[in-house]
Design a protein around this motif. Structure first.
Motif, mmCIF file in Angstrom:
data_model
loop_
_atom_site.group_PDB
_atom_site.id
_atom_site.type_symbol
_atom_site.label_atom_id
_atom_site.label_comp_id
_atom_site.label_asym_id
_atom_site.label_seq_id
_atom_site.Cartn_x
_atom_site.Cartn_y
_atom_site.Cartn_z
ATOM 1 N N THR A 1 12.732 -3.672 9.276
ATOM 2 C CA THR A 1 11.295 -3.471 8.950
ATOM 3 C C THR A 1 10.408 -2.666 10.022
ATOM 4 O OG1 THR A 1 10.334 -5.616 9.966
ATOM 5 C CG2 THR A 1 10.855 -5.565 7.571
ATOM 6 N N GLU A 2 10.990 -2.810 11.319
ATOM 7 C CA GLU A 2 10.311 -1.727 12.466
ATOM 8 C C GLU A 2 11.065 -0.402 12.276
ATOM 9 O OE1 GLU A 2 9.610 -4.482 16.386
ATOM 10 O OE2 GLU A 2 11.887 -4.546 15.488
ATOM 11 N N ILE B 1 8.542 5.754 7.882
ATOM 12 C CA ILE B 1 7.446 5.879 6.832
ATOM 13 C C ILE B 1 6.090 6.542 7.743
ATOM 14 C CG2 ILE B 1 5.731 4.675 5.415
ATOM 15 C CD1 ILE B 1 7.890 2.670 4.774
ATOM 16 N N HIS B 2 6.071 6.035 9.057
ATOM 17 C CA HIS B 2 5.016 6.739 9.563
ATOM 18 C C HIS B 2 5.324 8.192 10.031
ATOM 19 C CE1 HIS B 2 3.399 2.535 10.717
ATOM 20 N NE2 HIS B 2 2.234 3.429 11.019
ATOM 21 N N ARG C 1 15.674 8.158 14.677
ATOM 22 C CA ARG C 1 15.135 6.816 14.497
ATOM 23 C C ARG C 1 16.378 5.887 14.260
ATOM 24 N NH1 ARG C 1 10.260 6.788 16.573
ATOM 25 N NH2 ARG C 1 8.874 8.135 15.336
ATOM 26 N N LEU D 1 11.899 0.814 9.322
ATOM 27 C CA LEU D 1 11.516 1.360 8.240
ATOM 28 C C LEU D 1 10.159 1.757 8.378
ATOM 29 C CD1 LEU D 1 11.724 1.932 5.268
ATOM 30 C CD2 LEU D 1 11.084 -0.427 4.651
ATOM 31 N N SER D 2 9.553 1.205 9.415
ATOM 32 C CA SER D 2 7.740 1.500 9.382
ATOM 33 C C SER D 2 8.039 2.779 10.517
ATOM 34 C CB SER D 2 7.312 0.483 10.382
ATOM 35 O OG SER D 2 5.932 0.838 10.876
ATOM 36 N N LEU D 3 8.877 2.808 11.201
ATOM 37 C CA LEU D 3 9.044 4.271 12.138
ATOM 38 C C LEU D 3 9.220 5.243 10.886
ATOM 39 C CD1 LEU D 3 11.152 3.259 15.144
ATOM 40 C CD2 LEU D 3 8.578 3.719 15.141
#
Length: 93
Positions: A41-42, A48-49, A29, A44-46
């Protein structure tokens, strides 16, 4: 100046926070975020998903083991010919 690699520093922290699953996808990632120029933030979102998906898969696997099914059944293996009145499209939707 040598390149910094924060991943080894993150390992004990992620384990302490019980987020060690992130370690499985962190490098990939990180590379993706660099290549695609993602915002933090994108990125981090990846991560977390990925962690949520890993936990969901782990829960499902545990539940399947605990259920102690004699065999595993899937829709792909279902014999729809035995029930001609069954709406296949509705089942597969």
């Amino acid at each position: 100046m040598p390149a910094m690699h924060p991943i080894p520093d993150l390992t004990p922290l992620l384990k302490q926070l019980r987020l060690s699953g992130i370690l499985d996808s962190l490098e990939a990632r990180n590379r993706e975020a660099i290549d695609r120029k993602l915002a933090f933030t994108e990125f981090l979102s990846l991560l977390i998903h990925d962690e949520v998906a890993r936990r969901d898969n782990k829960k499902l696997s545990l539940r399947m083991r605990r259920a102690n099914f004699r065999s595993q059944k899937t829709l792909e293996g279902f014999d729809f010919d035995r029930l001609p009145g069954l709406n296949r499209a509705a089942i597969r939707a």
